[in-house]
Design an enzyme around this catalytic site. Structure first.
Site, PDB file in Angstrom:
ATOM      1  N   GLU A   1     -13.682 -23.889  60.357  1.00 19.81           N
ATOM      2  CA  GLU A   1     -14.020 -22.466  60.535  1.00 19.81           C
ATOM      3  C   GLU A   1     -15.131 -22.325  61.589  1.00 19.81           C
ATOM      4  O   GLU A   1     -15.067 -21.467  62.473  1.00 19.81           O
ATOM      5  CB  GLU A   1     -14.478 -21.842  59.214  1.00 19.81           C
ATOM      6  CG  GLU A   1     -14.817 -20.361  59.374  1.00 19.81           C
ATOM      7  CD  GLU A   1     -15.384 -19.740  58.106  1.00 19.81           C
ATOM      8  OE1 GLU A   1     -15.003 -20.156  56.997  1.00 19.81           O
ATOM      9  OE2 GLU A   1     -16.234 -18.837  58.224  1.00 19.81           O
TER      10      GLU A   1
ATOM     11  N   HIS B   1      -7.892 -27.254  52.115  1.00 25.22           N
ATOM     12  CA  HIS B   1      -8.494 -28.563  51.893  1.00 25.22           C
ATOM     13  C   HIS B   1      -8.118 -29.073  50.506  1.00 25.22           C
ATOM     14  O   HIS B   1      -8.945 -29.191  49.614  1.00 25.22           O
ATOM     15  CB  HIS B   1     -10.013 -28.487  52.084  1.00 25.22           C
ATOM     16  CG  HIS B   1     -10.389 -28.317  53.525  1.00 25.22           C
ATOM     17  ND1 HIS B   1     -11.377 -27.475  53.959  1.00 25.22           N
ATOM     18  CD2 HIS B   1      -9.875 -28.886  54.641  1.00 25.22           C
ATOM     19  CE1 HIS B   1     -11.462 -27.542  55.276  1.00 25.22           C
ATOM     20  NE2 HIS B   1     -10.560 -28.381  55.710  1.00 25.22           N
TER      21      HIS B   1
ATOM     22  N   ASN C   1     -16.630 -25.218  50.173  1.00 26.10           N
ATOM     23  CA  ASN C   1     -17.120 -24.430  49.032  1.00 26.10           C
ATOM     24  C   ASN C   1     -17.172 -25.275  47.767  1.00 26.10           C
ATOM     25  O   ASN C   1     -18.006 -25.045  46.901  1.00 26.10           O
ATOM     26  CB  ASN C   1     -16.283 -23.158  48.868  1.00 26.10           C
ATOM     27  CG  ASN C   1     -14.893 -23.443  48.379  1.00 26.10           C
ATOM     28  OD1 ASN C   1     -14.673 -23.538  47.189  1.00 26.10           O
ATOM     29  ND2 ASN C   1     -13.940 -23.611  49.289  1.00 26.10           N
TER      30      ASN C   1
ATOM     31  N   HIS D   1     -17.073 -28.212  60.663  1.00 25.40           N
ATOM     32  CA  HIS D   1     -16.082 -27.566  59.796  1.00 25.40           C
ATOM     33  C   HIS D   1     -15.146 -26.728  60.675  1.00 25.40           C
ATOM     34  O   HIS D   1     -15.592 -26.109  61.638  1.00 25.40           O
ATOM     35  CB  HIS D   1     -16.781 -26.685  58.756  1.00 25.40           C
ATOM     36  CG  HIS D   1     -15.841 -26.156  57.712  1.00 25.40           C
ATOM     37  ND1 HIS D   1     -15.038 -25.063  57.941  1.00 25.40           N
ATOM     38  CD2 HIS D   1     -15.558 -26.582  56.457  1.00 25.40           C
ATOM     39  CE1 HIS D   1     -14.306 -24.834  56.856  1.00 25.40           C
ATOM     40  NE2 HIS D   1     -14.607 -25.745  55.938  1.00 25.40           N
TER      41      HIS D   1
ATOM     42  N   SER E   1      -9.748 -23.756  47.190  1.00 28.70           N
ATOM     43  CA  SER E   1      -8.452 -24.283  47.636  1.00 28.70           C
ATOM     44  C   SER E   1      -7.757 -25.080  46.527  1.00 28.70           C
ATOM     45  O   SER E   1      -6.807 -25.816  46.796  1.00 28.70           O
ATOM     46  CB  SER E   1      -8.631 -25.146  48.889  1.00 28.70           C
ATOM     47  OG  SER E   1      -9.701 -26.033  48.731  1.00 28.70           O
TER      48      SER E   1
ATOM     49  N   HIS F   1      -8.437 -21.009  57.830  1.00 28.79           N
ATOM     50  CA  HIS F   1      -9.777 -21.170  58.413  1.00 28.79           C
ATOM     51  C   HIS F   1      -9.905 -20.525  59.783  1.00 28.79           C
ATOM     52  O   HIS F   1     -11.009 -20.357  60.288  1.00 28.79           O
ATOM     53  CB  HIS F   1     -10.117 -22.651  58.555  1.00 28.79           C
ATOM     54  CG  HIS F   1      -9.931 -23.433  57.295  1.00 28.79           C
ATOM     55  ND1 HIS F   1      -8.835 -24.229  57.068  1.00 28.79           N
ATOM     56  CD2 HIS F   1     -10.699 -23.528  56.199  1.00 28.79           C
ATOM     57  CE1 HIS F   1      -8.937 -24.783  55.877  1.00 28.79           C
ATOM     58  NE2 HIS F   1     -10.058 -24.376  55.322  1.00 28.79           N
TER      59      HIS F   1
END
Ligand code: SF4
Length: 295
Positions: free
Chosen positions: A126, A39, A220, A124, A262, A74
């Site tokens: 993930e 990301h 995050n 998301h 990231s 992910h």
């Protein structure tokens, strides 16, 4: 203005390894990156310029035209891997081992007859990968989302980047609202997330404001910002040094710097240097190459 760096920040090994695998691809024009590799827009642009095809995260249901498909850090569901493989695609899989661990935990709970609750963010990638292999599940973003479940056995896992405190609060609320159930918790928060969360908490005790560097859709990174919000510390979420609001930052004496998992080292370094320039007395600041203020 003084600048203090978080003791842990920036790219995790999972993202670095995914970038390393992608960089080693010899014929990028034969490969479609299945969503956002990380990301971070600068990293994505670099790979597009090298000839990789890209598929927006929201368009991953489409079948890529290229013979190779690169799965991002992910991860995806086993069902999605099978769909791509059955369509004749060859997979280059950069799924982070710590995301694979979350998948194993989810499938283990399901196999043991637990209703799987994922503490994570709706939509998301993930989380989408996790739920793709589950029959019966719920995604909980915050303690306020918790409800009473009809199932006798409830198994709880976390998205790898869920903050530890939030995960604990969600687990506690599930236990409170479902007092008579068998509840099993598997903590699947990754170590880099824990380290960065702990580091930002420590940093927030020493600064008047926080600069957080990372993609606007990085889970995050958002959570790092949220820590500042919880502590009432002003924060500035920027993607690179061009996003720094110089006038606002100059109102603070001590500024902390952290970055999401990231964010490339070069981007963090760019922001750090811009903050250091800003911290120098105005008459000594170089006029050339100075970052322009942004939002
Ligand atoms: S944030 Fe954690 S789970 Fe995600 S890629 Fe990095 S190490 Fe892996």
């Amino acid at each position: 203005m003084k600048v203090i760096l978080a003791s842990h920040m920036g790219m995790c090994f999972g993202v670095k390894d995914a970038i390393g695998i992608t960089e080693s691809v010899k014929e990028p024009e034969l490969v479609t990156i299945h969503g956002e590799l990380v990301h971070n827009s600068s990293v994505q642009e670099r790979f597009k310029e090298q000839g990789f095809h890209t598929l927006h995260e929201s368009a991953r249901a489409e079948l890529p035209q290229s013979p190779f498909v690169l799965i991002t850090a992910h991860g995806v569901s086993n069902a999605e891997r099978a769909r791509l493989a059955d369509s004749g695609k060859q997979l280059i899989d950069t799924t982070c081992p710590l995301v694979r661990r979350v998948h194993r935990a989810a499938l283990h709970l399901q196999a043991e007859g637990f209703f799987v609750v994922i503490a994570g963010r709706h939509g998301h990638v993930e989380v989408e990968g996790l739920i793709g292999d589950l029959r019966d599940y719920e995604v909980i973003q915050s303690p306020g989302d918790v409800r009473g479940f009809a199932h006798q056995k409830i198994g709880i896992i976390s998205q790898s980047t869920t903050p530890p405190l939030l995960f604990d609060e969600i687990c506690a609320e599930i236990r409170r609202v479902n007092p008579d159930r068998e509840i099993k918790v598997i903590d699947t928060i990754c170590a880099p997330t824990r380290e960065r969360q702990a580091a930002v908490k420590e940093l927030l005790g020493k600064v008047d404001a926080l600069v957080v560097v990372g993609g606007m859709n990085s889970n995050n990174t958002r959570h790092l910002c949220h820590q500042a919000e919880l502590r009432g510390v002003p924060f500035y979420h920027v993607q690179d040094e061009h996003g720094l609001d110089e006038d606002a930052l100059l109102q603070h004496e001590v500024v902390g710097l952290t970055a999401g998992t990231s964010t490339p080292d070069a981007t963090i370094e760019g922001v750090h240097k811009a903050l250091q320039r800003l911290g120098k007395p105005r008459q000594h600041r170089p006029q050339e190459g100075k970052a322009s203020p942004g939002g």
